[in-house]
Design an enzyme around this catalytic site. Structure first.
Site, mmCIF file in Angstrom:
data_model
loop_
_atom_site.group_PDB
_atom_site.id
_atom_site.type_symbol
_atom_site.label_atom_id
_atom_site.label_comp_id
_atom_site.label_asym_id
_atom_site.label_seq_id
_atom_site.Cartn_x
_atom_site.Cartn_y
_atom_site.Cartn_z
ATOM 1 N N PHE A 134 -10.757 -24.750 64.334
ATOM 2 C CA PHE A 134 -11.307 -25.935 65.005
ATOM 3 C C PHE A 134 -12.538 -26.497 64.301
ATOM 4 C CE2 PHE A 134 -9.046 -23.433 68.182
ATOM 5 C CZ PHE A 134 -8.194 -24.389 68.705
ATOM 6 N N GLU A 187 -15.275 -30.852 59.464
ATOM 7 C CA GLU A 187 -15.903 -31.068 58.160
ATOM 8 C C GLU A 187 -17.278 -31.675 58.409
ATOM 9 O OE1 GLU A 187 -13.238 -33.243 55.558
ATOM 10 O OE2 GLU A 187 -11.642 -31.816 55.968
ATOM 11 N N CYS A 245 -7.024 -34.685 59.473
ATOM 12 C CA CYS A 245 -6.456 -33.982 60.629
ATOM 13 C C CYS A 245 -5.914 -34.899 61.718
ATOM 14 C CB CYS A 245 -7.492 -33.030 61.210
ATOM 15 S SG CYS A 245 -7.825 -31.666 60.094
ATOM 16 N N LYS A 279 -2.616 -37.040 61.020
ATOM 17 C CA LYS A 279 -1.391 -36.264 60.800
ATOM 18 C C LYS A 279 -1.061 -35.394 62.013
ATOM 19 C CE LYS A 279 -2.885 -32.025 58.414
ATOM 20 N NZ LYS A 279 -2.700 -31.097 59.498
ATOM 21 N N LYS A 332 -15.908 -39.773 57.263
ATOM 22 C CA LYS A 332 -17.048 -39.617 58.169
ATOM 23 C C LYS A 332 -18.215 -39.097 57.345
ATOM 24 C CE LYS A 332 -16.219 -34.942 59.817
ATOM 25 N NZ LYS A 332 -16.154 -34.079 60.976
HETATM 26 P P1 NAD Z 1 -6.887 -28.665 51.593
HETATM 27 O O1 NAD Z 1 -5.881 -29.600 51.067
HETATM 28 O O2 NAD Z 1 -8.332 -28.969 51.480
HETATM 29 O O3 NAD Z 1 -6.682 -27.217 50.948
HETATM 30 C C1 NAD Z 1 -5.449 -26.599 50.766
HETATM 31 C C2 NAD Z 1 -5.545 -25.697 49.546
HETATM 32 O O4 NAD Z 1 -4.308 -24.953 49.446
HETATM 33 C C3 NAD Z 1 -5.718 -26.447 48.227
HETATM 34 O O5 NAD Z 1 -6.822 -25.914 47.523
HETATM 35 C C4 NAD Z 1 -4.399 -26.180 47.486
HETATM 36 O O6 NAD Z 1 -4.569 -26.106 46.077
HETATM 37 C C5 NAD Z 1 -3.989 -24.834 48.050
HETATM 38 N N1 NAD Z 1 -2.574 -24.503 47.890
HETATM 39 C C6 NAD Z 1 -1.489 -25.302 48.003
HETATM 40 N N2 NAD Z 1 -0.366 -24.584 47.792
HETATM 41 C C7 NAD Z 1 -0.751 -23.317 47.546
HETATM 42 C C8 NAD Z 1 -0.055 -22.106 47.265
HETATM 43 N N3 NAD Z 1 1.274 -22.070 47.201
HETATM 44 N N4 NAD Z 1 -0.779 -20.996 47.064
HETATM 45 C C9 NAD Z 1 -2.126 -21.004 47.115
HETATM 46 N N5 NAD Z 1 -2.843 -22.125 47.392
HETATM 47 C C10 NAD Z 1 -2.155 -23.250 47.611
HETATM 48 O O7 NAD Z 1 -6.491 -28.444 53.125
HETATM 49 P P2 NAD Z 1 -7.483 -28.162 54.356
HETATM 50 O O8 NAD Z 1 -8.153 -29.395 54.780
HETATM 51 O O9 NAD Z 1 -8.284 -26.935 54.072
HETATM 52 O O10 NAD Z 1 -6.395 -27.827 55.483
HETATM 53 C C11 NAD Z 1 -5.635 -26.632 55.487
HETATM 54 C C12 NAD Z 1 -4.976 -26.492 56.838
HETATM 55 O O11 NAD Z 1 -5.979 -26.370 57.858
HETATM 56 C C13 NAD Z 1 -4.125 -27.695 57.255
HETATM 57 O O12 NAD Z 1 -3.033 -27.234 57.998
HETATM 58 C C14 NAD Z 1 -5.064 -28.488 58.140
HETATM 59 O O13 NAD Z 1 -4.360 -29.258 59.085
HETATM 60 C C15 NAD Z 1 -5.822 -27.385 58.827
HETATM 61 N N6 NAD Z 1 -7.157 -27.779 59.324
HETATM 62 C C16 NAD Z 1 -7.969 -28.570 58.564
HETATM 63 C C17 NAD Z 1 -9.240 -28.878 59.021
HETATM 64 C C18 NAD Z 1 -10.152 -29.777 58.214
HETATM 65 O O14 NAD Z 1 -11.148 -30.244 58.770
HETATM 66 N N7 NAD Z 1 -9.886 -30.025 56.945
HETATM 67 C C19 NAD Z 1 -9.695 -28.387 60.251
HETATM 68 C C20 NAD Z 1 -8.857 -27.554 60.984
HETATM 69 C C21 NAD Z 1 -7.589 -27.254 60.505
#
Ligand code: NAD
Length: 436
Positions: A150, A153, A261, A264, A322
């Site tokens: 939760f 950023e 987030c 999507k 943001k």
């Molecule tokens: P992101 O795109 O910033 O990071 C994902 C990372 O995974 C990248 O560094 C990518 O290179 C890596 N990756 C892709 N395929 C891979 C593999 N096969 N092996 C190893 N690494 C691999 O994504 P994020 O924003 O950190 O989001 C990740 C998840 O968390 C999503 O499901 C998102 O919905 C969820 N989430 C995001 C937030 C947010 O604020 N960004 C908050 C809560 C939940």
């Protein structure tokens, strides 16, 4: 404990670093070799306030390391977190290819009992899919746990270190005990860890994000109505926020929600509902209103320039979706830039952290300023797209001297109407009367 985090993006890097901060040994695995090389050199690949101090300390103290090798990364881990992307697929549902691909690989690599924790935001039923994908090649016992994240950023470290709540979906007593132990340092002030079944845990994350998106959208519609009836959305916000059933937070009207987030996740929840043959009508409305809201400021611009925007020089403050992040995914700024360029205007933008990411995406289609004043030089008007603190008390006299006209379109309601009137600016904001 020994932990692996697979996927080192905004969520994975914060998760890994914060678990290292409480004394665990964490290996972060990422497929992006250049990102891993940067982190191995001690460079942090994202902008997130306060993360750098923890990142450096834990690398130095040998608790945080990085690799591209999944097999090496998970070898000693008792718990493996998946923080992988779940972008929208063609039909709007969350694309599970990254999660299931890694799950498939893990089965053949695990040599002893491990807990695989899904931190990515995933549809209901994913824990079962991950379990099946691992089981195909697994030779050891394992548990799959849902543990949605939760964090916000811009506040990610604080949110992770002191979460309002931790949600853990598991039906395994063994996994529950280890997860409770791992999270104990983060809930010392008494905030709850809620244990529940995997499906409820998965849905909790979507419900939270969709509710917040709906709250923003509702206020944006109230703002639109304010403009029609001559009310002020700031006053209405304060008036309703005092009711603690409503709450003061997340009531600011603006130019629509963006980010990686909300857009999507709202879409994915709608697809979950559709697949379950449930018509989630309020979500449809949220998405439609938000689409419209992203260009609400541009409609005001066009209203003021009926002859068109060809040749107009536009200054833009803020590109990130943001403040306090360099994340530009689904940022309203990008939608506005596209519309302005289509109309034949030129755009010169400044953002304290996000310019590099925008440049990677759209290159030299716009100009980038060295600071917020640089972009104002000869500008026909200024658009404010992100509420960075640095834009809140600018030098209005300097602005007036640089700009061709003293004209501001503010998508974030940064300024008090009276003070802007006294300074002689023409000012359009959201849900408030224009200052003419
Ligand atoms: P992101 O795109 O910033 O990071 C994902 C990372 O995974 C990248 O560094 C990518 O290179 C890596 N990756 C892709 N395929 C891979 C593999 N096969 N092996 C190893 N690494 C691999 O994504 P994020 O924003 O950190 O989001 C990740 C998840 O968390 C999503 O499901 C998102 O919905 C969820 N989430 C995001 C937030 C947010 O604020 N960004 C908050 C809560 C939940």
């Amino acid at each position: 404990m020994k932990i692996a985090v697979v996927g080192t993006g905004y969520v994975g890097l914060v998760t890994g670093t914060c678990f290292a901060e409480t004394g665990n040994h964490v290996v972060c695995v990422d497929i992006d070799a250049s990102k891993v090389a940067r982190m191995q050199r001690g460079e942090i690949p994202i902008y997130e306030p306060h993360l750098d101090v923890l990142f450096e300390r834990n690398i130095k103290q040998g608790r945080l390391s990085f690799t591209t090798d999944l097999s090496e990364g998970i070898r000693d881990a008792q718990i493996i977190f998946l923080a992988l992307p779940t972008p929208p697929g063609e039909d709007g549902s969350a694309d599970l290819k990254y999660v299931l691909q890694v799950a498939g690989q893990l089965g053949g690599l695990m040599r002893d009992y491990k807990i695989i924790v899904n931190k990515s935001t995933v549809p209901v039923g994913t824990a079962e899919k991950v379990r099946t994908a691992i089981a195909e090649k697994a030779t050891t016992e394992f548990d799959v746990v849902s543990n949605p994240e939760f964090l916000r950023e811009g506040f990610a470290v604080d949110d992770f270190m002191k979460p309002d709540r931790v949600v853990i979906g598991t039906s395994s007593e063994r996994a529950r005990k280890l997860m409770a132990e791992l999270y104990a340092p983060f809930v010392r002030q008494g905030n709850p860890i809620y244990f529940m079944d995997e499906r409820s845990s998965e849905l909790t994350k979507y419900a939270a994000n969709a509710f917040l998106a709906m709250k923003i959208t509702f206020m944006n519609e109230i703002a639109n109505l304010c403009e029609k009836v001559g009310a002020n959305v700031d006053a209405v916000r304060i008036g309703i926020g005092a009711d603690d059933r409503i709450g003061k937070r997340f009531l600011f009207a603006g130019i629509g929600y963006g980010g990686s987030c909300f857009p999507k996740d709202v879409q994915a929840l709608e697809k979950i509902a559709e697949d379950a043959r449930y018509d989630f009508r309020s979500l449809d409305a949220v998405m439609a209103v938000n689409e419209d809201q992203k260009l609400s400021l541009i409609r005001k611009v066009k209203g003021l320039f009926p002859e068109g925007l060809r040749g107009k020089k536009v200054a833009m403050w803020g590109l990130a979706f943001k403040p306090d992040t360099d994340d530009i995914r689904e940022a309203p700024s990008l939608y506005m830039i596209e519309a302005l360029l289509r109309e034949g205007a030129s755009v010169s933008a400044f953002d304290p952290e996000a310019m590099e990411n925008v440049r990677k995406q759209i290159g030299d289609k716009i100009q980038y300023g060295k600071d917020e004043y640089d972009v104002l030089d000869g500008a026909d008007f200024l658009i404010i797209a992100t509420e960075w603190a640095v834009f809140r008390t600018p030098d209005f006299e300097r602005m007036a001297r640089s700009m061709k006209a003293k004209l501001i379109f503010d998508g974030r309601n940064l300024y008090d109407l009276n003070s802007i009137r006294e300074r002689g600016f023409t000012y359009y904001s959201i849900g408030r009367e224009p200052v003419l």
